[in-house]
Design an enzyme around this catalytic site. Sequence first.
Site, short mmCIF file in Angstrom:
data_model
loop_
_atom_site.label_atom_id
_atom_site.label_comp_id
_atom_site.label_asym_id
_atom_site.label_seq_id
_atom_site.Cartn_x
_atom_site.Cartn_y
_atom_site.Cartn_z
N ASP A 17 0.89 -1.15 0.00
CA ASP A 17 0.00 0.00 0.00
C ASP A 17 0.93 1.21 0.00
O ASP A 17 2.11 1.09 0.35
CB ASP A 17 -0.90 -0.02 1.25
CG ASP A 17 -1.80 1.20 1.33
OD1 ASP A 17 -2.38 1.60 0.31
OD2 ASP A 17 -1.90 1.77 2.44
N ASP A 19 0.15 5.09 1.02
CA ASP A 19 0.03 6.02 2.15
C ASP A 19 -0.10 5.24 3.45
O ASP A 19 -1.00 4.42 3.61
CB ASP A 19 -1.18 6.94 1.95
CG ASP A 19 -1.08 7.74 0.64
OD1 ASP A 19 0.05 8.10 0.26
OD2 ASP A 19 -2.12 7.97 0.01
#
Length: 176
Positions: A17, A19
């Site tokens: 992922d 952020d």
Amino acid sequence: MNSSPEDKASRPAVFFDRDGVLNKDIGYLFEAGKLVWIDGAREAVKAVNDLGYFAFVVTNQSGVARGLYEEAHVRALHDWMADELAKIGARIDAFEYCPYHPEGTVKRYRQASDRRKPSPGMITDLLQRFPVDTGRSFLIGDQPTDLEAARAAGLKGYLFSGHNLELFLKPLLPTG
């Protein structure tokens, strides 16, 4: 004779992922000048590369649907991240993002999408494009929706606490 991706030996992959895993989650990040790398993030990507794994980024970017920034901003930030990683000999093999959100304010992006986590579309798209050994692959995310997407795509998922990504990742990788 041309070789297709199916002809190549499959390799494991780490799906990151963005952020909250690679960079601090400041909410709707799209400017390189505001990106702060998570401690150990660049080194974690390099460790994955050094083992011969694919390194992928899968990130929801609802800020596009909300009219806060455009897809070109997302691509520019990913290009900048790739340049920064290259400085230490690291690379991301593919950046995937989902600009859609069912409650978006920009009409063309206001929709449900199977690419928006917790749906697995970004991951399954990568699995179709690259010869990934899914049995040895996994995702690292900072939200339960990330782990749901991994499970739906048939991958293991690990919830990252937000401290040092390299230290978190090392026990998940095989030792030489």
